[in-house]
Design a protein around this motif. Structure first.
Motif, mmCIF file in Angstrom:
data_model
loop_
_atom_site.group_PDB
_atom_site.id
_atom_site.type_symbol
_atom_site.label_atom_id
_atom_site.label_comp_id
_atom_site.label_asym_id
_atom_site.label_seq_id
_atom_site.Cartn_x
_atom_site.Cartn_y
_atom_site.Cartn_z
ATOM 1 N N GLY A 97 0.810 -1.205 0.000
ATOM 2 C CA GLY A 97 0.000 0.000 0.000
ATOM 3 C C GLY A 97 0.838 1.246 0.000
ATOM 4 O O GLY A 97 2.061 1.213 0.231
ATOM 5 N N VAL A 98 0.183 2.371 -0.295
ATOM 6 C CA VAL A 98 0.835 3.677 -0.259
ATOM 7 C C VAL A 98 0.071 4.586 0.681
ATOM 8 O O VAL A 98 -1.122 4.379 0.938
ATOM 9 C CB VAL A 98 0.913 4.308 -1.666
ATOM 10 C CG1 VAL A 98 1.811 3.495 -2.577
ATOM 11 C CG2 VAL A 98 -0.468 4.451 -2.281
ATOM 12 N N ASP A 99 0.765 5.579 1.187
ATOM 13 C CA ASP A 99 0.171 6.618 2.034
ATOM 14 C C ASP A 99 -0.616 6.014 3.191
ATOM 15 O O ASP A 99 -0.047 5.352 4.040
ATOM 16 C CB ASP A 99 -0.684 7.550 1.177
ATOM 17 C CG ASP A 99 0.158 8.274 0.123
ATOM 18 O OD1 ASP A 99 1.365 8.477 0.380
ATOM 19 O OD2 ASP A 99 -0.369 8.600 -0.955
ATOM 20 N N PHE A 100 -1.954 6.238 3.202
ATOM 21 C CA PHE A 100 -2.755 5.803 4.343
ATOM 22 C C PHE A 100 -2.679 4.284 4.541
ATOM 23 O O PHE A 100 -2.526 3.796 5.670
ATOM 24 C CB PHE A 100 -4.210 6.234 4.150
ATOM 25 C CG PHE A 100 -5.136 5.699 5.203
ATOM 26 C CD1 PHE A 100 -5.184 6.280 6.464
ATOM 27 C CD2 PHE A 100 -5.944 4.593 4.950
ATOM 28 C CE1 PHE A 100 -6.023 5.770 7.447
ATOM 29 C CE2 PHE A 100 -6.792 4.088 5.929
ATOM 30 C CZ PHE A 100 -6.828 4.688 7.186
ATOM 31 N N VAL A 101 -2.789 3.516 3.440
ATOM 32 C CA VAL A 101 -2.730 2.053 3.538
ATOM 33 C C VAL A 101 -1.360 1.620 4.042
ATOM 34 O O VAL A 101 -1.238 0.691 4.857
ATOM 35 C CB VAL A 101 -3.049 1.397 2.174
ATOM 36 C CG1 VAL A 101 -2.919 -0.119 2.256
ATOM 37 C CG2 VAL A 101 -4.441 1.780 1.708
ATOM 38 N N ALA A 102 -0.292 2.311 3.570
ATOM 39 C CA ALA A 102 1.061 1.979 4.027
ATOM 40 C C ALA A 102 1.190 2.211 5.529
ATOM 41 O O ALA A 102 1.784 1.393 6.253
ATOM 42 C CB ALA A 102 2.082 2.812 3.265
ATOM 43 N N GLN A 103 0.643 3.334 6.006
ATOM 44 C CA GLN A 103 0.701 3.617 7.438
ATOM 45 C C GLN A 103 -0.064 2.565 8.235
ATOM 46 O O GLN A 103 0.367 2.137 9.305
ATOM 47 C CB GLN A 103 0.128 5.016 7.709
ATOM 48 C CG GLN A 103 0.907 6.159 7.092
ATOM 49 C CD GLN A 103 2.352 6.202 7.602
ATOM 50 O OE1 GLN A 103 2.643 5.920 8.765
ATOM 51 N NE2 GLN A 103 3.281 6.562 6.707
ATOM 52 N N LYS A 104 -1.199 2.116 7.694
ATOM 53 C CA LYS A 104 -1.994 1.099 8.369
ATOM 54 C C LYS A 104 -1.220 -0.216 8.447
ATOM 55 O O LYS A 104 -1.225 -0.904 9.487
ATOM 56 C CB LYS A 104 -3.305 0.894 7.595
ATOM 57 C CG LYS A 104 -4.320 0.022 8.313
ATOM 58 C CD LYS A 104 -4.904 0.733 9.524
ATOM 59 C CE LYS A 104 -5.989 -0.094 10.174
ATOM 60 N NZ LYS A 104 -6.484 0.535 11.421
ATOM 61 N N ILE A 105 -0.538 -0.592 7.358
ATOM 62 C CA ILE A 105 0.257 -1.821 7.337
ATOM 63 C C ILE A 105 1.365 -1.744 8.395
ATOM 64 O O ILE A 105 1.607 -2.708 9.149
ATOM 65 C CB ILE A 105 0.858 -2.063 5.934
ATOM 66 C CG1 ILE A 105 -0.256 -2.411 4.930
ATOM 67 C CG2 ILE A 105 1.901 -3.182 5.967
ATOM 68 C CD1 ILE A 105 0.212 -2.493 3.491
ATOM 69 N N ALA A 122 9.977 -0.052 -6.158
ATOM 70 C CA ALA A 122 10.006 -0.987 -7.290
ATOM 71 C C ALA A 122 9.064 -2.166 -7.058
ATOM 72 O O ALA A 122 8.337 -2.578 -7.974
ATOM 73 C CB ALA A 122 11.429 -1.481 -7.508
ATOM 74 N N MET A 123 9.045 -2.689 -5.831
ATOM 75 C CA MET A 123 8.181 -3.847 -5.554
ATOM 76 C C MET A 123 6.709 -3.442 -5.571
ATOM 77 O O MET A 123 5.857 -4.231 -5.986
ATOM 78 C CB MET A 123 8.546 -4.462 -4.202
ATOM 79 C CG MET A 123 9.874 -5.189 -4.207
ATOM 80 S SD MET A 123 10.155 -6.100 -2.689
ATOM 81 C CE MET A 123 8.903 -7.372 -2.837
ATOM 82 N N TYR A 124 6.392 -2.244 -5.145
ATOM 83 C CA TYR A 124 4.990 -1.795 -5.197
ATOM 84 C C TYR A 124 4.514 -1.719 -6.645
ATOM 85 O O TYR A 124 3.367 -2.080 -6.958
ATOM 86 C CB TYR A 124 4.847 -0.434 -4.526
ATOM 87 C CG TYR A 124 3.422 0.066 -4.548
ATOM 88 C CD1 TYR A 124 2.496 -0.350 -3.600
ATOM 89 C CD2 TYR A 124 2.975 0.938 -5.552
ATOM 90 C CE1 TYR A 124 1.176 0.087 -3.625
ATOM 91 C CE2 TYR A 124 1.670 1.378 -5.592
ATOM 92 C CZ TYR A 124 0.780 0.948 -4.628
ATOM 93 O OH TYR A 124 -0.532 1.386 -4.669
#
Length: 361
Positions: free
Chosen positions: A300-308, A328-330
């Protein structure tokens, strides 16, 4: 001026100018609305009935005369009792059935065949349903004085004229034989009048079949005209088939939420989370039973990344910062799929590092 332009666009969009779509054709067929000419049925019926009379006429005549001979020679001499009347009735019914059955059978075959040729196999109960609109006197008056009613009137007059001309021509051509019929035997007179009648019937049937080709062509044209659609109708049908865009977007949003929830439930089982560290987060798990390569269980990015990262922290999942690898993996990895071969070395080094730390701890 702008309002006038909008009105013109609305009326243009609502004008029935487009051919019916396959779905529209299927829907009208289910309602029993198909191009069909009754003259085809009539022409086939007359042609086959008079054809069977032409072929089986002599045997039918023998059956009928034999029945009358038997009636006057034997039945007249029987006693009038209940059993005798029953016997005579059964015998007469059987003899008449032998004459009528071929004609009835051919008539049924003609009716079924002519309908199959026009509309194919179709079963629907829509035309039998009660419709109060059919009782509307205004709509009835419109039908009476419509262009279709005028066409039907012209067609009926044409049929009557054609059949009249054909029958009159055949009678006129045989007028001398008719005048001399009184000088012939009863059998010869019956044979002559029967043959003449069959000729008139066959000629009239052929004329009706020729007319039915024209009528069927018109019926198809009229049917196509009646089921035309406007551009707005086509758009509405497309929406109904594909689904309203707003509803589809809500469904996709719901699916994304469910996918995200399922993805988040996999984070606690991850071996490591590779971060940007602020914008990207990729959760990796290595399971020899599932795959030979590490699997991306969440990204995830941004909000989803923070949640992860929050879930990973709460469940003591190691987080490793590697900005280029995370980006790169994203871009090149899918959730629940093994990582790409080009990431094997980098991910293997990170996993080895994580396993060493966990072993020391």
């Amino acid at each position: 001026m702008e309002f006038l332009k909008l009105d013109l666009q609305y009326f243009a969009a609502d004008e029935k100018t487009e051919k019916a779509t396959p779905k529209k054709r299927e829907d009208t067929r289910k309602k029993g609305q198909v191009p069909k000419s009754q003259d085809v049925n009539t022409g086939f019926l007359l042609l086959l009935v008079f054809g069977i009379l032409f072929l089986l006429g002599p045997s039918m005549k023998d059956t009928m005369t034999g029945m009358y001979e038997h009636a006057f020679r034997e039945n007249m001499l029987r006693d009038v009792t209940e059993n005798q009347v029953h016997t005579v009735f059964v015998e007469m019914t059987w003899e008449i059935s032998k004459v009528i059955a071929p004609i009835m059978g051919v008539a049924i075959v003609a009716g079924v065949a002519s309908n199959l040729l026009q509309v194919g196999v179709m079963f629907t109960g829509e035309p039998l349903k009660m419709d109060l609109k059919k009782l509307d006197p205004i709509q009835g008056a419109k039908k009476i004085f419509s262009a279709r009613a005028l066409v039907e009137l012209v067609k009926s007059l044409l049929k009557i004229s054609m059949v009249g001309v054909i029958t009159f021509s055949i009678i006129w051509a045989n007028k001398n034989h008719m005048m001399n019929a009184s000088q012939k035997s009863v059998e010869a007179a019956l044979s002559f009048f029967g043959t003449t009648t069959i000729i008139m019937g066959l000629a009239s049937a052929l004329a009706l079949l020729i007319l039915s080709v024209i009528d069927y062509t018109y019926q198809r044209y009229d049917h196509e005209k009646n089921i035309r659609m406007s551009k707005k109708d086509i758009k509405d049908e497309h929406k109904n088939i594909e689904g309203d865009p707003q509803i589809k977007s809500k469904i996709k949003e719901k699916q994304r939420q469910m996918s995200s929830a399922r993805m988040m439930s996999e984070v606690p089982e991850a071996d490591v989370v590779i971060t940007n560290p602020t914008h990207y987060a990729i959760a990796i798990k290595y399971d020899e039973e599932r795959s030979d390569a590490p699997i991306v269980v969440a990204k995830g990015v941004d909000f989803v990344a923070q949640k992860i990262k929050e879930i990973a922290k709460a469940n003591d999942v190691m987080q490793v910062e590697n900005r280029p690898l995370a980006r790169a993996m994203y871009a090149d990895s899918e959730v629940d799929q093994p990582i790409d071969e080009k990431f094997f070395k980098a991910v293997a080094e990170i996993l080895a590092y994580v396993y060493r730390l966990e072993k020391k701890m």
